[in-house]
Design an enzyme around this catalytic site. Sequence first.
Site, mmCIF file in Angstrom:
data_model
loop_
_atom_site.group_PDB
_atom_site.id
_atom_site.type_symbol
_atom_site.label_atom_id
_atom_site.label_comp_id
_atom_site.label_asym_id
_atom_site.label_seq_id
_atom_site.Cartn_x
_atom_site.Cartn_y
_atom_site.Cartn_z
ATOM 1 N N SER A 1 0.824 -1.223 0.000
ATOM 2 C CA SER A 1 0.000 0.000 0.000
ATOM 3 C C SER A 1 0.854 1.268 0.000
ATOM 4 O O SER A 1 0.470 2.279 -0.596
ATOM 5 C CB SER A 1 -0.976 -0.003 1.176
ATOM 6 O OG SER A 1 -0.304 0.164 2.397
ATOM 7 N N ASN A 2 2.016 1.245 0.636
ATOM 8 C CA ASN A 2 2.889 2.428 0.582
ATOM 9 C C ASN A 2 3.442 2.634 -0.826
ATOM 10 O O ASN A 2 3.551 3.767 -1.299
ATOM 11 C CB ASN A 2 4.026 2.299 1.589
ATOM 12 C CG ASN A 2 3.588 2.723 2.974
ATOM 13 O OD1 ASN A 2 3.356 3.902 3.223
ATOM 14 N ND2 ASN A 2 3.436 1.759 3.875
ATOM 15 N N ARG B 1 22.864 -13.815 1.313
ATOM 16 C CA ARG B 1 22.430 -12.416 1.173
ATOM 17 C C ARG B 1 23.279 -11.648 0.162
ATOM 18 O O ARG B 1 22.783 -10.805 -0.573
ATOM 19 C CB ARG B 1 22.507 -11.700 2.519
ATOM 20 C CG ARG B 1 21.434 -12.138 3.463
ATOM 21 C CD ARG B 1 21.418 -11.322 4.747
ATOM 22 N NE ARG B 1 20.548 -11.981 5.699
ATOM 23 C CZ ARG B 1 19.221 -11.906 5.682
ATOM 24 N NH1 ARG B 1 18.617 -11.141 4.805
ATOM 25 N NH2 ARG B 1 18.501 -12.576 6.551
ATOM 26 N N MET C 1 10.673 -6.790 3.673
ATOM 27 C CA MET C 1 10.955 -7.514 4.909
ATOM 28 C C MET C 1 12.226 -8.346 4.789
ATOM 29 O O MET C 1 12.223 -9.563 4.993
ATOM 30 C CB MET C 1 9.770 -8.426 5.253
ATOM 31 C CG MET C 1 8.459 -7.683 5.373
ATOM 32 S SD MET C 1 8.502 -6.407 6.638
ATOM 33 C CE MET C 1 8.514 -7.414 8.100
ATOM 34 N N ARG C 2 13.296 -7.702 4.415
ATOM 35 C CA ARG C 2 14.543 -8.440 4.247
ATOM 36 C C ARG C 2 15.714 -7.555 4.632
ATOM 37 O O ARG C 2 15.760 -6.384 4.224
ATOM 38 C CB ARG C 2 14.659 -8.852 2.783
ATOM 39 C CG ARG C 2 15.488 -10.056 2.613
ATOM 40 C CD ARG C 2 15.589 -10.566 1.232
ATOM 41 N NE ARG C 2 16.908 -11.175 1.118
ATOM 42 C CZ ARG C 2 17.240 -12.338 1.639
ATOM 43 N NH1 ARG C 2 16.363 -13.038 2.294
ATOM 44 N NH2 ARG C 2 18.463 -12.809 1.521
ATOM 45 N N HIS D 1 8.959 3.323 8.457
ATOM 46 C CA HIS D 1 8.792 2.417 9.606
ATOM 47 C C HIS D 1 7.582 2.895 10.404
ATOM 48 O O HIS D 1 7.460 4.096 10.667
ATOM 49 C CB HIS D 1 10.056 2.441 10.468
ATOM 50 C CG HIS D 1 9.976 1.532 11.642
ATOM 51 N ND1 HIS D 1 10.041 0.158 11.527
ATOM 52 C CD2 HIS D 1 9.800 1.785 12.967
ATOM 53 C CE1 HIS D 1 9.923 -0.398 12.720
ATOM 54 N NE2 HIS D 1 9.773 0.572 13.607
ATOM 55 N N VAL E 1 19.399 -1.760 11.528
ATOM 56 C CA VAL E 1 17.972 -1.827 11.185
ATOM 57 C C VAL E 1 17.200 -0.664 11.826
ATOM 58 O O VAL E 1 17.288 -0.461 13.040
ATOM 59 C CB VAL E 1 17.377 -3.179 11.655
ATOM 60 C CG1 VAL E 1 15.876 -3.220 11.402
ATOM 61 C CG2 VAL E 1 18.064 -4.321 10.926
ATOM 62 N N ASP E 2 16.486 0.075 11.019
ATOM 63 C CA ASP E 2 15.648 1.203 11.458
ATOM 64 C C ASP E 2 16.459 2.264 12.214
ATOM 65 O O ASP E 2 15.941 2.918 13.131
ATOM 66 C CB ASP E 2 14.471 0.709 12.336
ATOM 67 C CG ASP E 2 13.569 -0.264 11.581
ATOM 68 O OD1 ASP E 2 13.419 -0.113 10.360
ATOM 69 O OD2 ASP E 2 13.025 -1.179 12.228
ATOM 70 N N GLU F 1 1.135 7.064 7.017
ATOM 71 C CA GLU F 1 2.263 6.627 6.175
ATOM 72 C C GLU F 1 2.023 7.024 4.723
ATOM 73 O O GLU F 1 2.940 7.456 4.015
ATOM 74 C CB GLU F 1 2.438 5.108 6.261
ATOM 75 C CG GLU F 1 2.888 4.608 7.618
ATOM 76 C CD GLU F 1 3.139 3.108 7.626
ATOM 77 O OE1 GLU F 1 3.807 2.605 6.716
ATOM 78 O OE2 GLU F 1 2.644 2.430 8.557
HETATM 79 C C1 GRF Z 1 4.015 -0.567 6.634
HETATM 80 O O1 GRF Z 1 3.399 -0.353 7.868
HETATM 81 C C2 GRF Z 1 5.458 -0.109 6.649
HETATM 82 O O2 GRF Z 1 5.667 1.006 7.460
HETATM 83 C C3 GRF Z 1 6.153 -1.301 7.240
HETATM 84 O O3 GRF Z 1 5.499 -2.410 6.697
HETATM 85 C C4 GRF Z 1 4.175 -2.044 6.324
HETATM 86 C C5 GRF Z 1 4.042 -2.352 4.874
HETATM 87 O O4 GRF Z 1 2.740 -2.130 4.392
HETATM 88 N N1 GRF Z 1 7.576 -1.231 7.000
HETATM 89 P P1 GRF Z 1 2.491 -2.010 2.847
HETATM 90 O O5 GRF Z 1 3.058 -3.279 2.210
HETATM 91 O O6 GRF Z 1 3.166 -0.784 2.346
HETATM 92 O O7 GRF Z 1 0.989 -1.957 2.709
#
Ligand code: GRF
Length: 229
Positions: free
Chosen positions: A28-29, A80, A105-106, A124, A159-160, A189
């Site tokens: 979605s982002n 990696r 997510m990696r 984040h 990370v972050d 976001e």
């Molecule tokens: C979001 O909350 C982003 O901040 C986090 O993972 C989520 C991903 O959501 N890192 P989407 O795939 O962008 O909908």
Amino acid sequence: MPRAMNETERPAHPPRKRVAVLISGRGSNMMSLVEAARAPDYPAEICLVVSNRPDAAGLAWAKAQGIPAVALDHKLYSDRAHFDGQLHALLTASRIEIVALAGFMRLLTADFVAKWTGRMINIHPALLPAFKGLDTHARALAAGVRIAGCTVHFVSAGVDEGAIIAQAAVPVLPADTPGTLAARILTSEHKLYPLALQLLAFGQVRLDGDQVWIDQKVNHKLALISPIP
Ligand code: GRF
């Protein structure tokens, strides 16, 4: 000798920055960045979407929009370094200038991060430096915070942990569950990420050592506060 362009021939806007968005799921982002980049005066275009999971819903959406969308299945790589090497080659071949991680997510190797320092950003769903890592919403609720939110930051090796570009704050309500809080933050976001990418693409923010340099004219745009819904 070629003659200089006169005022009317000169392009109204400098070339838009070529952006790749890296996802692992829903996306979605990524969609919010694509939608923002449809505006003719937006300074970036989404030229590539990459997912490390071939079944990511966001990948199918990007393809349907006609955006080059590539699955780079991490399971097919021995380690990696090989995965990140292939990713870097793909980004370079697509002449990408900015990488936006959006639910990717990696973990990325320090070597890869170093190649994109100052040109790679992440979103984040917490007000960093609090609640880095996973399960942020549940941990924010367990900690009893009254304000939660999201952060766009430059990506660094930790990370972050990279330098913060922009943040949005939302209230935590007494009846919140991790799901309701996540949904409220996600709405922010979708506003914050396109804004932060715009400022980076315009050159109004940049990484200066381990700090963010900000054009003072846009300083006020870097903190969004959502009122109680
Ligand atoms: C979001 O909350 C982003 O901040 C986090 O993972 C989520 C991903 O959501 N890192 P989407 O795939 O962008 O909908």
